[in-house]
Design an enzyme around this catalytic site. Sequence first.
Site, mmCIF file in Angstrom:
data_model
loop_
_atom_site.group_PDB
_atom_site.id
_atom_site.type_symbol
_atom_site.label_atom_id
_atom_site.label_comp_id
_atom_site.label_asym_id
_atom_site.label_seq_id
_atom_site.Cartn_x
_atom_site.Cartn_y
_atom_site.Cartn_z
ATOM 1 N N HIS A 83 38.378 35.916 27.289
ATOM 2 C CA HIS A 83 38.959 34.614 27.607
ATOM 3 C C HIS A 83 38.094 33.518 26.990
ATOM 4 O O HIS A 83 36.878 33.496 27.188
ATOM 5 C CB HIS A 83 39.051 34.410 29.122
ATOM 6 N N TYR A 112 42.434 27.550 37.794
ATOM 7 C CA TYR A 112 41.747 27.049 38.985
ATOM 8 C C TYR A 112 42.522 25.824 39.452
ATOM 9 O O TYR A 112 42.492 24.781 38.787
ATOM 10 C CB TYR A 112 40.310 26.662 38.663
ATOM 11 N N PRO A 159 32.517 33.056 45.096
ATOM 12 C CA PRO A 159 33.074 33.584 43.848
ATOM 13 C C PRO A 159 33.658 32.534 42.917
ATOM 14 O O PRO A 159 34.025 32.872 41.788
ATOM 15 C CB PRO A 159 34.161 34.552 44.333
ATOM 16 N N LYS A 192 29.644 34.179 39.353
ATOM 17 C CA LYS A 192 28.247 34.371 38.999
ATOM 18 C C LYS A 192 27.587 35.601 39.614
ATOM 19 O O LYS A 192 26.504 36.009 39.159
ATOM 20 C CB LYS A 192 27.430 33.126 39.411
ATOM 21 N N TYR A 201 29.629 28.139 32.871
ATOM 22 C CA TYR A 201 30.594 29.213 33.097
ATOM 23 C C TYR A 201 30.320 30.400 32.188
ATOM 24 O O TYR A 201 30.355 31.561 32.639
ATOM 25 C CB TYR A 201 32.017 28.701 32.876
#
Length: 395
Positions: free
Chosen positions: A75, A205, A297, A301, A389
């Site tokens: 991704h 998200y 979550p 990480k 990220y």
Amino acid sequence: MRTTRTQVGIIGAGPAGLLLSHILHLQGIESVVLERHSRDDVEAIIKAGVLEQGTIDLMNEIGAGERMMKEGFRHEGIILRFDGRDERIDFPSLTGGKSVMIYAQHDVIKDLIKVRLDSGGDIRFEAKDVSVYDLDTAQPKIRYRDKSGVVEEITCDFIAGCDGTQGICRPSIPAGALKVHERLYPFGWFGILCKAPPSSDELIYAMHERGFVLVSTRSPDIQRMYFQCSPTEKVENWSDDRIWAEFRARLATQDGWVPQEGPIFSKTVIGMRSLVVEPMRYGRLFLAGDSAHVVPPTGAKGLNLAATDAQILARALTAYFKSNRSDLLYQYSETALRRIWKATRFSWWMTSMLHTFPGTDEFQNRLQLSELNYVTSSRAGAMALAENYVGLPIE
């Protein structure tokens, strides 16, 4: 009682323990891994996984990444959904070409177990009544009972506690030697697995007044999705129809987007907290992975921090055994904690920006929307999210 010896005794066949064992093996350092569950049980624990660029690179470097590269989903960004619209964060353009891999944690575990055993690694499953002692001496020991009931004692140069939040290593450290920092969040995630095609090419998200939603994926025909709920929510109160209605409401967009629906075959409620233990060492016992830290979550990480701990600890142990250097062992906790606190901050920030907190008013809602607008309209804001990220560098 049988007695044996090894250089590094590792408790826990999770990501941290298996990675540490194999990295040490590649450096010619002997280890024994003890795991209280059977191999089948360990490999059957279903957990999602988003692998940072550094974790992807590590899996390939140690010879465990072949299946990941074939079956994982690369991704190159995520979608932030708010105010009924989508804004994409493009990772490669913001991080010098880095990306992430969607590859379940249990698949990582399967690959690591296989590569360890194929290389002659010593993993002892179904080790019962494990205990550690003499931790502040030069010869710490592990005692356990094997599958046949025989008690064995292993004398080690060092012990790595990689046995998670419910393990025996952290509680074996004397009271007062550790400081525990913890933050409990007033919500959880209601997670599902369903049989359906992907709803999106990348993770979504979504911030909504009814609560956060994450649209993830598992495979071309199995999808994983979550919505924010009470940490005491009961799965039996949610029929499939009610679940899909909730997802549709929270994921609604101005262009009429709807998720791909299908039969739901798994429902679970996940509590959320942040926890950091300091220091990550007592005597010759070193903590790594979930035994030392837990993150919500939202920031993806947990697995990646375990991989980083393993690399930092392996580097320190290699310097000790090959060069008779102890400095990196003394610095292990401080070095690991700097990255852990940054990941903890990022996970807290993502969680705070996207979730609806109890008692939230219009002022708080406007602040969250303003934060999302800034992150998605400012290159500096988007870069800060992206570089965290995909994974910050290891010192």
